[in-house]
Scaffold this motif. Structure first.
Motif, PDB file in Angstrom:
ATOM      1  N   GLU A  79     -47.188 135.768  40.322  1.00  0.00           N
ATOM      2  CA  GLU A  79     -48.496 136.343  40.678  1.00  0.00           C
ATOM      3  C   GLU A  79     -49.614 135.337  40.345  1.00  0.00           C
ATOM      4  N   ARG A  95     -54.176 140.356  52.274  1.00  0.00           N
ATOM      5  CA  ARG A  95     -54.386 139.533  51.093  1.00  0.00           C
ATOM      6  C   ARG A  95     -54.702 138.113  51.540  1.00  0.00           C
ATOM      7  N   ARG A 137     -54.267 131.934  51.995  1.00  0.00           N
ATOM      8  CA  ARG A 137     -54.523 130.513  51.796  1.00  0.00           C
ATOM      9  C   ARG A 137     -54.853 130.253  50.328  1.00  0.00           C
ATOM     10  N   PRO A 138     -54.132 129.372  49.679  1.00  0.00           N
ATOM     11  CA  PRO A 138     -54.439 129.130  48.270  1.00  0.00           C
ATOM     12  C   PRO A 138     -55.828 128.542  48.115  1.00  0.00           C
ATOM     13  N   PRO A 139     -56.525 128.950  47.061  1.00  0.00           N
ATOM     14  CA  PRO A 139     -57.850 128.394  46.857  1.00  0.00           C
ATOM     15  C   PRO A 139     -57.769 126.891  46.605  1.00  0.00           C
ATOM     16  N   GLU A 140     -58.828 126.225  46.952  1.00  0.00           N
ATOM     17  CA  GLU A 140     -58.865 124.773  46.737  1.00  0.00           C
ATOM     18  C   GLU A 140     -58.790 124.466  45.251  1.00  0.00           C
ATOM     19  N   LEU A 141     -57.921 123.561  44.890  1.00  0.00           N
ATOM     20  CA  LEU A 141     -57.833 123.164  43.499  1.00  0.00           C
ATOM     21  C   LEU A 141     -58.847 122.064  43.227  1.00  0.00           C
ATOM     22  N   ARG A 153     -49.838 132.682  42.902  1.00  0.00           N
ATOM     23  CA  ARG A 153     -50.429 133.203  44.148  1.00  0.00           C
ATOM     24  C   ARG A 153     -51.948 133.217  44.049  1.00  0.00           C
ATOM     25  N   GLU A 154     -52.436 133.597  42.887  1.00  0.00           N
ATOM     26  CA  GLU A 154     -53.891 133.722  42.722  1.00  0.00           C
ATOM     27  C   GLU A 154     -54.563 132.374  42.455  1.00  0.00           C
ATOM     28  N   SER A 155     -53.834 131.456  41.826  1.00  0.00           N
ATOM     29  CA  SER A 155     -54.479 130.202  41.405  1.00  0.00           C
ATOM     30  C   SER A 155     -54.294 129.057  42.383  1.00  0.00           C
ATOM     31  N   GLY A 156     -53.294 129.165  43.255  1.00  0.00           N
ATOM     32  CA  GLY A 156     -53.020 128.064  44.169  1.00  0.00           C
ATOM     33  C   GLY A 156     -52.058 127.042  43.598  1.00  0.00           C
TER      34      GLY A 156
END
Lengths: 299, 138
Positions: A257, B29, B32-36, A260-263
């Motif tokens: 989880e 949901r 796309r993963p947030p930009e790191l 999924r939230e952090s990338g």
């Protein structure tokens, strides 16, 4: 007639000498997979080691069984991880063992990292000592010497054998440490942020320049709070952490989880609480697996 | 005007399908993963000076798994500049040295940064020496 007599004599002699050999061996009951390996390597043919915690078993969740208690009571030496790892059953174990059985809490003879005091929690030595000393090769070297000394106290006649066993094992650990340093050097120091399921790698972090962000605390029975998980996700994003690591004995649900939230991605599974099936069947194999998994995923 | 039941059913299904599109967009949901954010340090010009007590000496300095500097040194002192990332956490250099002599020898590596910071590390060995040296600003 003569043949039958000779056969009987042979059987009696065989039983006598094999029993005599068994009696000369130190019977060791170990409550740590890593200590089982150390005991076997240091003791060699002079010891018989029974590992009461099996590879892949979570030592934080271990419950003392009547069968294991009998095995410990029948031994000459009981080896414990120490540093609070056995706190849930230590009193019962000590009370139930015959006086002739020596109990050595190996970790208690190694300097501790502690957790809690720096977080404003009330200091409780028993629960705030970090018990995961085996994740430092330097601490495992100290543990090897503690085991050697325990064997020598019990069986001074074979002191030279125990010294030789310890020396050979320490050489393996030295070579392993050299390999680990080189492998970790492939990873920039500002990317050495290790996010794991529970807080088992502080000794490793201290030795090799990592920062630890764990989902759970020092033990695996502490559920992470929502605020902790939220803060961890924010930290992963802020630091640009590339991977989160699972543990071979724990449920990956929260870790998945978080990725999924952090990338971040799942970097693989590591052995946090001792030896386990697969690469982790030996201490060196476990350490090499962990370091390769961590470095390759964070590069 | 009431039309056939079949046509009415088709119309209702089509309307429901059309409604599903905005509903799906509203409730899905974020996949796309947030930009790191990328943690990196700006490359700095790093000056490395090597001094060895015995020559000839063969050495190799490895940085992040790649050879940074390899040399068959015939002189006791050598120096070179490199543009490499130098974060506040410091850097690790893997150093392998081989001397022709089997007597005890040493290699001193001095790292200098543009701001004048200088860090010294020394490696000792008989014939060979290798270690991972950490250079970090105090």
């Amino acid at each position: 007639m003569g043949g039958r007599f000779a056969f009987r004599v042979f059987c009696v002699c065989f039983l006598f000498f094999s029993t005599a050999k068994l009696q000369a061996q130190i019977k060791v009951a170990s409550f740590s997979t890593v200590l089982s390996e150390i005991a076997q390597k240091v003791g060699g043919k002079n010891v018989v080691v029974t590992s009461l915690i099996k590879p892949g078993q979570d030592p934080h969740e271990y419950q003392l069984t009547p069968g294991d208690l009998s095995a410990a009571a029948a031994s000459d030496l009981v080896l414990l991880s120490g540093k609070g790892m056995e706190v849930s059953y230590l009193t019962n174990l000590r009370d139930a063992l015959p006086k002739r059985v020596q109990v050595v809490a190996v970790g208690d003879q190694i300097p501790s990292l502690t957790k809690g005091a720096d977080e404003g929690k009330e200091a409780d030595k028993e629960t705030t000592q970090d018990p995961h000393w085996w994740n430092s090769i330097a601490e495992t070297e100290k543990a090897t010497m503690v085991v050697r000394d325990a064997f020598t106290r019990l069986d001074g006649q074979h002191a030279a054998d125990y010294q030789a066993g310890a020396t050979a094992y320490l050489a393996v650990l030295k070579e392993l440490d050299s390999w680990v340093k080189r492998k970790v050097a492939e990873l920039p120091r500002n990317r050495r942020i290790l996010v794991t399921s529970h807080d088992a790698f502080q000794y490793f972090a201290k030795d090799y320049g990592f920062q630890i962000d764990s989902i759970e605390g020092l033990t695996t029975d502490q559920e992470p709070s929502v605020s902790h998980v939220t803060a961890l996700i924010a930290e992963i994003k802020k630091q640009g952490v590339k991977a989160v690591f699972l543990e071979n004995t724990l449920n990956p649900k929260v870790s998945v989880e978080i990725t999924r939230e952090s990338g971040a991605k799942i970097g693989g599974s590591v052995y946090a609480d001792g030896l386990g099936p697969g690469d982790g069947e030996t201490y060196a194999g476990m350490f090499r697996h962990n370091v390769t998994t961590i470095v390759d995923a964070l590069k | 005007m009431r039309g056939s039941p079949l046509a009415q059913a088709i119309l209702v299904v089509a309307a429901l399908l059309l409604l599903l599109i905005p509903l799906h967009r509203l409730t899905q949901r974020e996949q796309r993963p947030p930009e790191l954010s990328v943690v990196s340090a700006a490359p700095k010009q790093v000056h490395l000076a090597v001094r060895t007590t015995a020559v000839p000496c063969r050495f190799q300095i490895t940085f992040l798994g790649k050879t940074l500097w390899a040399e068959d040194a015939g002189m006791p002192e050598l120096a070179k500049d490199f543009n490499i990332d130098f974060p506040k956490e410091g850097i690790d250099l893997v150093v392998d040295a081989t001397w022709e002599t089997k007597a005890l020898a040493a290699m001193e590596i001095t790292l200098s940064l543009p701001d004048g910071t200088t860090i010294h590390k020394t490696l000792w060995g008989q014939g060979t020496a290798d270690d991972v040296l950490t250079f970090k600003e105090e």
